[in-house]
Design an enzyme around this catalytic site. Structure first.
Site, mmCIF file in Angstrom:
data_model
loop_
_atom_site.group_PDB
_atom_site.id
_atom_site.type_symbol
_atom_site.label_atom_id
_atom_site.label_comp_id
_atom_site.label_asym_id
_atom_site.label_seq_id
_atom_site.Cartn_x
_atom_site.Cartn_y
_atom_site.Cartn_z
ATOM 1 N N LYS A 22 0.848 -1.207 0.000
ATOM 2 C CA LYS A 22 0.000 0.000 0.000
ATOM 3 C C LYS A 22 0.880 1.253 0.000
ATOM 4 C CE LYS A 22 -1.754 1.754 3.961
ATOM 5 N NZ LYS A 22 -1.443 3.177 4.110
ATOM 6 N N ASN A 23 1.852 1.282 0.925
ATOM 7 C CA ASN A 23 2.666 2.494 1.050
ATOM 8 C C ASN A 23 3.641 2.663 -0.121
ATOM 9 O OD1 ASN A 23 1.344 3.007 3.376
ATOM 10 N ND2 ASN A 23 3.064 2.624 4.760
ATOM 11 N N ARG A 92 -4.483 10.800 4.529
ATOM 12 C CA ARG A 92 -3.430 11.792 4.706
ATOM 13 C C ARG A 92 -2.423 11.776 3.550
ATOM 14 N NH1 ARG A 92 0.218 14.490 8.214
ATOM 15 N NH2 ARG A 92 2.320 13.783 7.767
ATOM 16 N N CYS A 116 -5.263 13.571 12.842
ATOM 17 C CA CYS A 116 -5.861 12.264 12.590
ATOM 18 C C CYS A 116 -5.706 11.435 13.836
ATOM 19 C CB CYS A 116 -5.267 11.606 11.365
ATOM 20 S SG CYS A 116 -3.800 10.697 11.670
ATOM 21 N N ARG A 121 0.529 14.801 13.168
ATOM 22 C CA ARG A 121 1.031 14.565 11.820
ATOM 23 C C ARG A 121 1.038 15.825 10.940
ATOM 24 N NH1 ARG A 121 -1.365 8.850 9.833
ATOM 25 N NH2 ARG A 121 0.697 8.503 9.028
ATOM 26 N N PRO A 122 1.787 16.838 11.320
ATOM 27 C CA PRO A 122 1.870 18.030 10.468
ATOM 28 C C PRO A 122 2.654 17.750 9.183
ATOM 29 C CG PRO A 122 3.369 18.225 12.319
ATOM 30 C CD PRO A 122 2.619 16.944 12.508
ATOM 31 N N VAL A 123 2.626 18.716 8.252
ATOM 32 C CA VAL A 123 3.372 18.546 6.998
ATOM 33 C C VAL A 123 4.380 19.683 6.831
ATOM 34 C CG1 VAL A 123 1.665 17.167 5.758
ATOM 35 C CG2 VAL A 123 1.468 19.650 5.715
ATOM 36 N N ASP A 124 4.826 20.242 7.959
ATOM 37 C CA ASP A 124 5.732 21.397 7.899
ATOM 38 C C ASP A 124 7.024 21.107 7.131
ATOM 39 O OD1 ASP A 124 6.077 19.655 10.134
ATOM 40 O OD2 ASP A 124 7.527 21.045 10.984
ATOM 41 N N ASP A 305 4.444 0.648 12.068
ATOM 42 C CA ASP A 305 3.284 -0.031 11.486
ATOM 43 C C ASP A 305 3.170 -1.493 11.920
ATOM 44 O OD1 ASP A 305 2.515 2.276 10.253
ATOM 45 O OD2 ASP A 305 3.170 1.706 8.237
ATOM 46 N N ILE A 327 7.560 7.210 16.984
ATOM 47 C CA ILE A 327 7.249 7.895 15.719
ATOM 48 C C ILE A 327 5.971 8.726 15.825
ATOM 49 C CG2 ILE A 327 6.893 7.597 13.214
ATOM 50 C CD1 ILE A 327 9.618 6.576 14.121
ATOM 51 N N ARG A 397 -8.753 -0.017 4.492
ATOM 52 C CA ARG A 397 -7.850 0.979 3.903
ATOM 53 C C ARG A 397 -6.513 0.340 3.546
ATOM 54 N NH1 ARG A 397 -6.243 5.179 7.555
ATOM 55 N NH2 ARG A 397 -4.884 5.467 5.780
HETATM 56 C C1 UD1 Z 1 4.259 6.950 6.448
HETATM 57 C C2 UD1 Z 1 3.415 5.719 6.213
HETATM 58 C C3 UD1 Z 1 2.842 5.204 7.537
HETATM 59 C C4 UD1 Z 1 3.973 4.974 8.535
HETATM 60 C C5 UD1 Z 1 4.855 6.208 8.656
HETATM 61 C C6 UD1 Z 1 6.088 5.982 9.523
HETATM 62 C C7 UD1 Z 1 2.531 6.012 3.988
HETATM 63 C C8 UD1 Z 1 1.357 6.304 3.128
HETATM 64 N N1 UD1 Z 1 2.338 6.043 5.312
HETATM 65 O O1 UD1 Z 1 3.400 7.956 7.001
HETATM 66 O O2 UD1 Z 1 2.159 3.979 7.289
HETATM 67 O O3 UD1 Z 1 3.428 4.689 9.807
HETATM 68 O O4 UD1 Z 1 5.314 6.626 7.354
HETATM 69 O O5 UD1 Z 1 6.836 4.929 9.051
HETATM 70 O O6 UD1 Z 1 3.616 5.707 3.502
HETATM 71 N N2 UD1 Z 1 6.093 14.830 10.783
HETATM 72 C C9 UD1 Z 1 6.186 16.176 11.078
HETATM 73 N N3 UD1 Z 1 6.269 17.056 10.025
HETATM 74 C C10 UD1 Z 1 6.242 16.661 8.722
HETATM 75 C C11 UD1 Z 1 6.141 15.279 8.443
HETATM 76 C C12 UD1 Z 1 6.063 14.388 9.486
HETATM 77 O O7 UD1 Z 1 6.225 16.566 12.245
HETATM 78 O O8 UD1 Z 1 6.332 17.518 7.824
HETATM 79 C C13 UD1 Z 1 6.012 13.851 11.898
HETATM 80 C C14 UD1 Z 1 4.686 13.110 11.937
HETATM 81 O O9 UD1 Z 1 3.723 13.851 12.667
HETATM 82 C C15 UD1 Z 1 5.063 11.817 12.624
HETATM 83 C C16 UD1 Z 1 6.496 11.557 12.150
HETATM 84 O O10 UD1 Z 1 6.971 12.824 11.671
HETATM 85 O O11 UD1 Z 1 5.061 11.989 14.021
HETATM 86 C C17 UD1 Z 1 6.606 10.523 11.034
HETATM 87 O O12 UD1 Z 1 5.819 10.919 9.942
HETATM 88 P P1 UD1 Z 1 6.132 10.455 8.459
HETATM 89 O O13 UD1 Z 1 7.404 9.675 8.424
HETATM 90 O O14 UD1 Z 1 6.025 11.652 7.580
HETATM 91 O O15 UD1 Z 1 4.930 9.456 8.179
HETATM 92 P P2 UD1 Z 1 3.890 9.483 6.990
HETATM 93 O O16 UD1 Z 1 4.570 9.768 5.713
HETATM 94 O O17 UD1 Z 1 2.701 10.276 7.384
#
Ligand code: UD1
Length: 419
Positions: A22-23, A92, A116, A121-124, A305, A327, A397
């Protein structure tokens, strides 16, 4: 809404074929927007998140069609740069369209994914990286609105190896002008899969799989035919199912080279794992299980995961152990449901202390997120009597035909409608 009914106590035996990841599939499907010509992707699992992604691609103006596990996407020349809230809020990973849209169109308007169930889970980091490549980003009325002329290569150091952030920036950089380096990049196998796909389409990416990825921008990418890697988390989940039921399962098409972190931990717990081929794992469980200490980490560490599934294993193992979730905050919601089945778990911040018990007893429980649902299914397989799992849309999902795959190897599991 559907629910699952599981009668515990049935030993699993036989073969399960692992589906495509999936990922791995989600970013690759979105990356196909970078290519105007037709792209054919095989090994695409039939999941709710994939349906959402195909719907998004169609809204952007791509032609997308599916036949069994094969999806073709033709992005063409004229795309629409907007991802609406109604779709983004259900997944997301929709935010991964930012990089490809900006890169192709010089504009992307994507609803903020928002909070969520498993943390803020921000995207900063995604946004800071895109800004460094020359994008102007405004946050307006719940939308991320990014605009740019052609993106420029940049040297970007991530604060944390974010998986989605690394993928978004990688996709933005392949058509940018000049060279981009991503430091402290995520090393997850699915990122390697994305880079391999893009390279096959003509991108110039090196260092994927390490913390330092180099991307030399190219002017365009071409058509390709690519097979998505198998799902390491699905394989890990069925290993846990075999171990819990003292079963004998062969998992075909498992991504063995990318599962070292999972296999090592499960082996320490007492799971009898045998690698029977390049892509085949057999679990024939006769040893007792022991609680151990587990800390989730970015790859190559133990994956978050698989945390919920390991918790179920420890619930019925000897002794006691500690699980640390580093994480995501708030990713222990399954623990409360496991306790309803008789598990002995104490939560303290990012740590869960698990003391093994002799047995779990079936009860109605509620799934809270994707992997939490899997841990409850695992618990149901061994709980005495019947376990009823509600809100299994979370499971749909991310696990392809889970109850069918489990029934075929002897589980007593069925899906019905919630009243
Ligand atoms: C992806 C996977 C998810 C997995 C996760 C960690 C997909 C679709 N999903 O999620 O299944 O559990 O990796 O292996 O591939 N963060 C920030 N700012 C950002 C981005 C992330 O603070 O801009 C934080 C998140 O809140 C979280 C941590 O970093 O606490 C890890 O997030 P991230 O590695 O980005 O996970 P996803 O890509 O959302």
């Amino acid at each position: 809404m559907d629910k699952l009914l599981i009668k515990g106590g049935y030993r699993l035996s036989g073969e399960i074929r692992i589906s495509g990841s999936k990922n791995g599939a989600l970013p690759i499907l979105l990356a196909s927007m970078l290519i105007p010509e037709e792209v054919t992707l095989s090994g695409i699992p039939d999941l709710k998140d994939i349906q959402t992604t195909l719907r998004l691609l169609e809204l952007f103006g791509c032609e997308a069609s599916r036949s069994k596990d094969r999806v073709t996407v033709k992005a063409g020349e004229s795309l629409v740069p907007e991802a609406p809230y109604d779709l983004v809020r259900t997944m997301r990973a929709s935010v991964l369209c930012l990089g490809p849209l900006l890169s192709r169109l010089g504009e992307a308007k994507v609803a903020m994914p928002g909070g969520c169930a498993i943390g803020n889970r921000p995207v900063d980091m995604h946004l800071r990286g895109l800004e460094k490549m020359g994008a102007n980003i405004d946050l307006e009325s719940g939308y991320i609105h990014a605009r740019c002329n052609r993106l420029q290569g940049a040297h970007i150091t991530l604060d944390f190896p974010t998986v989605g952030g690394t993928e978004n920036l990688l996709m933005a950089a392949v058509l940018a002008q000049g060279e981009t380096t991503l430091e402290n990049a995520a090393r997850e196998p699915e990122i390697q899969d994305l880079a391999n796909f893009l390279n096959q389409c003509g991108a110039k990416i090196s260092g994927h799989g390490t913390g330092s990825i180099k991307i030399t921008g190219v002017d365009n990418l071409g058509a390709s035919d690519y097979t998505i890697m198998p799902d390491r988390i699905e394989a890990g989940t069925y290993i846990a199912a075999a171990a819990l039921t003292k079963g004998d399962l062969v998992l075909k098409r498992s991504p063995v080279p990318y599962m070292e972190n999972i296999l090592e931990k499960l082996h320490s717990l007492g799971v009898d794992i045998e690698i029977t081929g390049n892509d085949q794992i057999r679990v024939k469980q006769s040893s007792p299980l022991y609680c151990i200490d587990v800390t989730t980490q970015p790859y190559p560490g133990f994956p978050t995961d698989m945390q919920a599934q390991v918790m179920t294993l420890m619930c019925v193992a000897s002794g006691s152990g500690m699980i640390q979730e580093t994480i995501f905050e708030n990713r222990f919601m399954h623990a409360h449901e496991l306790m309803r089945l008789g598990a002995n778990i104490t939560l303290s911040g990012e740590t869960a202390f698990v003391r093994g018990v002799d047995k779990l007893v079936g009860a109605p429980v509620m799934a809270s997120d994707l992997r939490a649902s899997a841990s409850l299914v695992l618990a149901g397989l061994i709980a005495e009597g019947e376990t009823e799992i509600r809100r299994i849309y979370h499971l749909d999902r991310g696990y392809e035909r889970m109850e069918e795959k489990l029934s075929q190897v002897g589980a007593n599991i069925s899906r019905t409608q919630e009243e």
